[in-house]
Design a protein around this motif. Structure first.
Motif, PDB file in Angstrom:
ATOM      1  N   ALA A   1       7.617  -3.066 -25.014  1.00  0.00           N
ATOM      2  CA  ALA A   1       8.375  -1.884 -25.490  1.00  0.00           C
ATOM      3  C   ALA A   1       8.022  -0.645 -24.937  1.00  0.00           C
ATOM      4  O   ALA A   1       9.048   0.342 -24.672  1.00  0.00           O
ATOM      5  N   GLU A   2       6.834  -0.292 -24.563  1.00  0.00           N
ATOM      6  CA  GLU A   2       6.738   1.054 -23.989  1.00  0.00           C
ATOM      7  C   GLU A   2       7.163   1.001 -22.475  1.00  0.00           C
ATOM      8  O   GLU A   2       7.769   2.016 -22.282  1.00  0.00           O
ATOM      9  N   ARG A   3       7.418  -0.043 -21.877  1.00  0.00           N
ATOM     10  CA  ARG A   3       7.701  -0.046 -20.361  1.00  0.00           C
ATOM     11  C   ARG A   3       9.502   0.321 -20.552  1.00  0.00           C
ATOM     12  O   ARG A   3      10.038   0.949 -19.940  1.00  0.00           O
ATOM     13  N   GLU A   4       9.851  -0.487 -21.722  1.00  0.00           N
ATOM     14  CA  GLU A   4      11.592  -0.494 -21.951  1.00  0.00           C
ATOM     15  C   GLU A   4      11.852   1.019 -22.593  1.00  0.00           C
ATOM     16  O   GLU A   4      12.645   1.599 -22.007  1.00  0.00           O
ATOM     17  N   LYS A   5      11.024   1.491 -23.254  1.00  0.00           N
ATOM     18  CA  LYS A   5      11.374   2.731 -23.579  1.00  0.00           C
ATOM     19  C   LYS A   5      11.316   3.821 -22.813  1.00  0.00           C
ATOM     20  O   LYS A   5      12.058   4.866 -22.850  1.00  0.00           O
ATOM     21  N   LYS A   6      10.546   3.840 -21.508  1.00  0.00           N
ATOM     22  CA  LYS A   6      10.318   4.777 -20.523  1.00  0.00           C
ATOM     23  C   LYS A   6      11.511   4.381 -19.453  1.00  0.00           C
ATOM     24  O   LYS A   6      11.781   4.976 -18.532  1.00  0.00           O
ATOM     25  N   GLY A   7      12.221   3.440 -19.797  1.00  0.00           N
ATOM     26  CA  GLY A   7      13.460   2.662 -18.951  1.00  0.00           C
ATOM     27  C   GLY A   7      12.862   2.255 -17.398  1.00  0.00           C
ATOM     28  O   GLY A   7      13.643   2.552 -16.580  1.00  0.00           O
ATOM     29  N   LEU A   8      11.806   1.754 -17.595  1.00  0.00           N
ATOM     30  CA  LEU A   8      11.078   1.500 -16.232  1.00  0.00           C
ATOM     31  C   LEU A   8      11.370  -0.354 -15.878  1.00  0.00           C
ATOM     32  O   LEU A   8      11.420  -0.969 -16.926  1.00  0.00           O
ATOM     33  N   THR A   9      11.523  -0.588 -14.657  1.00  0.00           N
ATOM     34  CA  THR A   9      11.212  -2.077 -14.427  1.00  0.00           C
ATOM     35  C   THR A   9      10.114  -2.448 -14.404  1.00  0.00           C
ATOM     36  O   THR A   9       9.183  -1.786 -14.304  1.00  0.00           O
TER      37      THR A   9
ATOM     38  N   PHE B   1      -0.629   5.767 -18.714  1.00  0.00           N
ATOM     39  CA  PHE B   1       0.499   5.776 -17.824  1.00  0.00           C
ATOM     40  C   PHE B   1       1.844   5.832 -18.674  1.00  0.00           C
ATOM     41  O   PHE B   1       2.751   6.465 -18.501  1.00  0.00           O
ATOM     42  N   PHE B   2       1.705   5.317 -19.859  1.00  0.00           N
ATOM     43  CA  PHE B   2       2.704   5.151 -20.865  1.00  0.00           C
ATOM     44  C   PHE B   2       2.785   6.376 -21.761  1.00  0.00           C
ATOM     45  O   PHE B   2       3.378   6.595 -22.770  1.00  0.00           O
ATOM     46  N   GLU B   3       1.807   7.140 -21.654  1.00  0.00           N
ATOM     47  CA  GLU B   3       1.591   8.376 -22.644  1.00  0.00           C
ATOM     48  C   GLU B   3       1.547   7.969 -24.130  1.00  0.00           C
ATOM     49  O   GLU B   3       2.173   8.663 -24.640  1.00  0.00           O
ATOM     50  N   THR B   4       0.567   7.131 -24.078  1.00  0.00           N
ATOM     51  CA  THR B   4       0.343   6.706 -25.639  1.00  0.00           C
ATOM     52  C   THR B   4      -1.155   6.401 -25.775  1.00  0.00           C
ATOM     53  O   THR B   4      -2.022   6.579 -24.835  1.00  0.00           O
TER      54      THR B   4
END
Length: 138
Positions: A9-17, A54-57
């Motif tokens: 979810a965090e990766r997708e929220k950042k729009g990263l592959t 990295f995900f700023e969480t």
């Protein structure tokens, strides 16, 4: 939500592959897939911290109680401790499946079992080790 679900979810929220995430974390893409599919998870608190940064969480968002328990067992007792902790959690999860315990009661049981695990590890560590008799091997 599991660590893998939160990670994805965090990766997708950042729009990263997955590859961009792997590059940013300095790990291979296959590990990202393993995280997201719940096959693997970080083994140390520092690794969780790096991911959280990295995900700023918040690191606590990424950790479930069960994952924190397994990670701590891994840090203290290595791969054997990690395996034992995972087996304990998996075994208890199987017992809870289809049961009638409330979530609060399940959490209390898991916490009690984790406490027993730590107490037994501490007890075993404090026992004096016997050295075998050189003549008999016992």
């Amino acid at each position: 939500m599991t660590f893998g679900e939160k990670f994805r979810a965090e990766r997708e929220k950042k729009g990263l592959t997955q590859q961009q995430t792997a590059d940013g974390l300095g790990i291979n893409r296959r590990m990202i897939t393993r995280y997201e599919n719940g096959i693997s998870f970080p083994r140390t608190r520092d690794a969780y911290k790096k991911i959280a940064d990295f995900f700023e969480t918040d690191i606590n968002y990424l950790l479930t109680e069960d994952e924190a328990f397994v990670m701590e067992a891994s840090e203290q007792y290595g791969s054997r401790g990690m395996k034992q902790a995972k087996e304990l959690i998996d075994g208890m999860s199987g017992l809870f499946a289809g049961g009638t315990l409330s979530e609060q009661d399940k959490d209390a049981v898991m916490k009690a079992l984790q406490d027993i695990y730590w107490e037994s590890k501490a007890r075993n560590a404090s026992k004096p080790r016997r050295t075998p008799d050189p003549e008999t091997g016992r």
